[in-house]
Scaffold this motif. Structure first.
Motif, mmCIF file in Angstrom:
data_model
loop_
_atom_site.group_PDB
_atom_site.id
_atom_site.type_symbol
_atom_site.label_atom_id
_atom_site.label_comp_id
_atom_site.label_asym_id
_atom_site.label_seq_id
_atom_site.Cartn_x
_atom_site.Cartn_y
_atom_site.Cartn_z
ATOM 1 N N HIS A 14 0.856 -1.182 0.000
ATOM 2 C CA HIS A 14 0.000 0.000 0.000
ATOM 3 C C HIS A 14 0.894 1.235 0.000
ATOM 4 C CE1 HIS A 14 -3.467 -2.405 2.116
ATOM 5 N NE2 HIS A 14 -3.275 -2.754 0.856
ATOM 6 N N PHE A 15 0.503 2.231 -0.765
ATOM 7 C CA PHE A 15 1.246 3.497 -0.767
ATOM 8 C C PHE A 15 0.394 4.564 -0.080
ATOM 9 C CE2 PHE A 15 2.777 1.299 -4.593
ATOM 10 C CZ PHE A 15 4.151 1.388 -4.405
ATOM 11 N N PRO A 16 0.997 5.397 0.758
ATOM 12 C CA PRO A 16 0.216 6.474 1.362
ATOM 13 C C PRO A 16 -0.221 7.479 0.291
ATOM 14 C CG PRO A 16 2.552 6.668 1.922
ATOM 15 C CD PRO A 16 2.397 5.387 1.170
ATOM 16 N N VAL A 17 -1.396 8.069 0.495
ATOM 17 C CA VAL A 17 -1.872 9.116 -0.414
ATOM 18 C C VAL A 17 -1.396 10.447 0.153
ATOM 19 C CG1 VAL A 17 -3.940 10.265 -1.321
ATOM 20 C CG2 VAL A 17 -3.887 7.767 -1.102
ATOM 21 N N SER A 18 -0.695 11.234 -0.676
ATOM 22 C CA SER A 18 -0.149 12.485 -0.137
ATOM 23 C C SER A 18 -1.280 13.405 0.323
ATOM 24 C CB SER A 18 0.728 13.184 -1.173
ATOM 25 O OG SER A 18 -0.040 13.490 -2.297
ATOM 26 N N GLY A 19 -1.100 13.986 1.498
ATOM 27 C CA GLY A 19 -2.100 14.893 2.057
ATOM 28 C C GLY A 19 -3.178 14.177 2.843
ATOM 29 N N SER A 20 -3.118 12.854 2.914
ATOM 30 C CA SER A 20 -4.127 12.114 3.681
ATOM 31 C C SER A 20 -3.435 11.194 4.688
ATOM 32 C CB SER A 20 -5.000 11.275 2.743
ATOM 33 O OG SER A 20 -5.795 10.379 3.491
ATOM 34 N N LYS A 21 -3.948 11.200 5.927
ATOM 35 C CA LYS A 21 -3.351 10.323 6.938
ATOM 36 C C LYS A 21 -3.971 8.926 6.904
ATOM 37 C CE LYS A 21 -1.834 13.770 10.213
ATOM 38 N NZ LYS A 21 -2.196 14.553 11.366
ATOM 39 N N ARG A 22 -5.144 8.818 6.309
ATOM 40 C CA ARG A 22 -5.864 7.544 6.400
ATOM 41 C C ARG A 22 -5.925 6.787 5.076
ATOM 42 N NH1 ARG A 22 -11.428 8.876 9.185
ATOM 43 N NH2 ARG A 22 -11.359 6.720 9.839
ATOM 44 N N GLN A 23 -5.918 7.515 3.979
ATOM 45 C CA GLN A 23 -6.116 6.828 2.695
ATOM 46 C C GLN A 23 -4.805 6.227 2.178
ATOM 47 O OE1 GLN A 23 -7.984 10.014 0.356
ATOM 48 N NE2 GLN A 23 -9.738 8.633 0.182
ATOM 49 N N VAL A 24 -4.930 5.079 1.539
ATOM 50 C CA VAL A 24 -3.774 4.444 0.899
ATOM 51 C C VAL A 24 -4.168 3.955 -0.489
ATOM 52 C CG1 VAL A 24 -2.644 3.656 3.037
ATOM 53 C CG2 VAL A 24 -4.305 2.151 1.894
ATOM 54 N N VAL A 25 -3.167 3.827 -1.343
ATOM 55 C CA VAL A 25 -3.378 3.197 -2.648
ATOM 56 C C VAL A 25 -3.142 1.704 -2.460
ATOM 57 C CG1 VAL A 25 -2.531 3.005 -5.018
ATOM 58 C CG2 VAL A 25 -2.584 5.244 -3.894
ATOM 59 N N HIS A 26 -4.162 0.907 -2.767
ATOM 60 C CA HIS A 26 -4.049 -0.549 -2.621
ATOM 61 C C HIS A 26 -3.406 -1.110 -3.890
ATOM 62 C CE1 HIS A 26 -6.934 -0.897 0.864
ATOM 63 N NE2 HIS A 26 -7.149 0.344 0.460
ATOM 64 N N ALA A 27 -2.090 -0.941 -4.016
ATOM 65 C CA ALA A 27 -1.432 -1.345 -5.269
ATOM 66 C C ALA A 27 -1.377 -2.861 -5.412
ATOM 67 C CB ALA A 27 -0.024 -0.760 -5.321
ATOM 68 N N VAL A 28 -1.027 -3.549 -4.329
ATOM 69 C CA VAL A 28 -0.942 -5.022 -4.339
ATOM 70 C C VAL A 28 -1.608 -5.490 -3.044
ATOM 71 C CG1 VAL A 28 0.614 -7.018 -4.438
ATOM 72 C CG2 VAL A 28 1.294 -4.873 -5.534
ATOM 73 N N ASP A 29 -2.531 -6.459 -3.165
ATOM 74 C CA ASP A 29 -3.294 -6.880 -1.991
ATOM 75 C C ASP A 29 -3.359 -8.399 -1.870
ATOM 76 O OD1 ASP A 29 -4.156 -5.033 -0.152
ATOM 77 O OD2 ASP A 29 -5.889 -4.402 -1.319
ATOM 78 N N GLY A 30 -2.466 -8.964 -1.096
ATOM 79 C CA GLY A 30 -2.568 -10.397 -0.788
ATOM 80 C C GLY A 30 -2.268 -11.312 -1.960
ATOM 81 N N VAL A 31 -1.228 -11.007 -2.713
ATOM 82 C CA VAL A 31 -0.885 -11.825 -3.892
ATOM 83 C C VAL A 31 0.049 -12.968 -3.482
ATOM 84 C CG1 VAL A 31 0.414 -11.792 -6.064
ATOM 85 C CG2 VAL A 31 -1.258 -9.989 -5.576
ATOM 86 N N SER A 32 -0.282 -14.179 -3.921
ATOM 87 C CA SER A 32 0.556 -15.356 -3.644
ATOM 88 C C SER A 32 0.775 -16.142 -4.936
ATOM 89 C CB SER A 32 -0.128 -16.302 -2.639
ATOM 90 O OG SER A 32 -0.373 -15.656 -1.420
#
Ligand code: SF4
Length: 325
Positions: A14-32
């Motif tokens: 997950h990457f942080p969204v600039s200017g937001s403390k809570r939002q993230v970019v879900h770039a990769v989520d649980g890949v196996s």
């Protein structure tokens, strides 16, 4: 010897969204997935599906948010950049854009020599020259090309230089991040054949990333399909073309241009509509439900889990058994 050369378990970035403390970019989520020694896994999906972020996390350009990365039996997930230095010669990357990835101020010789210098492989300049000239020959260039600059070459030749730089250290794993996307169709097959030739000669293991399924068939032993940070289908390469189960995979296959106009018309009917949603707030349940022609109310509420439907064919879809085209 470990039969699995590369494995990722539940990898998340997950990457942080600039200017937001809570939002993230879900770039990769649980890949196996696992890639056996000497084999190729093709990783496919539209732009923004997370495949390149997945590759860059595996090679530790990005630190993973969670999950595990195992290279030839060694867990490299939490190694520091300093600890990773000796391992970097075992895992190399070929980049998408041969125009941007080669330093315009360096000669081809200097570009290919860089990894040799970084890993102190050669004791003398003469020894380095021998390795560089041999590698230029193997990628279809010549000794005379060594003192030229990258801008003097065509796209296909530049990608050959990129391949020479990535392979001169004899890595175990090569991550090919859309290595043919920026090339003319006529050149793509040449580069793919070159990569295959190196694989046969050196037993390389490839993770081959592409945005469509057309060329991946010819290089991959297995193919994984990603959508919005998730792996949605994974199976043997021919199986994914002959029996695609996930509606997204079916849509990607339908998008491959085919020369027969009648067949092309029939296929257009099942291609994917709409744009990929924002990875900052991915849809609930199945992330594909906003574009899926087969979605049911369950799909927006419950996330489907990856399940083996037989023969190692894995798919994450509530209706997988009814999704044959
Ligand atoms: Fe479509 Fe539902 Fe399957 Fe997702 S789970 S791909 S929305 S049918």
């Amino acid at each position: 010897m470990n039969d699995i050369m590369l494995e990722v378990r539940d990898l998340t970035k997950h990457f942080p969204v600039s200017g937001s403390k809570r939002q993230v970019v879900h770039a990769v989520d649980g890949v196996s997935f696992q890639v056996p020694r000497g084999k190729t896994l093709g990783l496919v999906g539209e732009s923004g599906c997370g495949k390149s972020s997945c590759a860059r996390t595996i090679i530790r350009i990005y630190d993973p948010t969670s999950g595990q990365i195992i290279l030839d039996g060694q867990d490299i997930t939490h190694l520091t950049q300093r600890q990773l230095i000796p391992l970097r010669r075992n895992i190399q990357m070929i980049f998408q854009d041969p125009y941007a990835s080669l330093n315009a101020r360096m000669t081809v010789r200097d570009i290919i020599e860089e990894p040799l210098r970084a890993h102190k492989v050669c004791a003398t300049a003469r020894e380095a020259d021998e390795l560089i000239y041999e590698m230029l020959d193997r990628v279809g260039l010549s000794k005379e090309h060594a003192n030229r600059y990258a801008h003097e070459f065509s796209g296909g030749q530049r990608q050959r230089v990129g391949i020479a730089r990535a392979l001169i250290l004899h890595p175990k794993v090569v991550i090919c991040d859309e290595p043919i996307s920026a090339l003319d169709v006529s050149i793509q097959a040449q580069v793919v054949n070159l990569l295959k030739q190196f694989q046969e000669e050196q037993g390389l293991t490839y993770l081959f990333i592409a945005h469509d399924l057309s060329m991946v068939r010819y290089v991959s032993d297995e193919v994984g399909v990603m959508y919005l940070g998730k792996l949605v289908e994974l199976c043997e390469a021919n199986e994914i073309y002959d029996h695609p189960l996930h509606p997204y995979t079916q849509g990607l296959l339908a998008a491959i241009p085919i020369p027969d106009p009648q067949l092309a018309r029939a296929k257009t009917a099942s291609s994917i509509e709409g744009d990929i949603p924002s990875p900052i707030s991915p849809p609930s349940g199945c992330r594909f439900h906003t574009r899926c022609p087969r979605a049911t109310p369950l799909c927006s509420q419950v996330e489907p889990v990856m399940a083996d439907v037989g023969g190692g064919h894995r798919v994450a879809c509530h209706l997988f058994s009814q999704c044959t085209p």
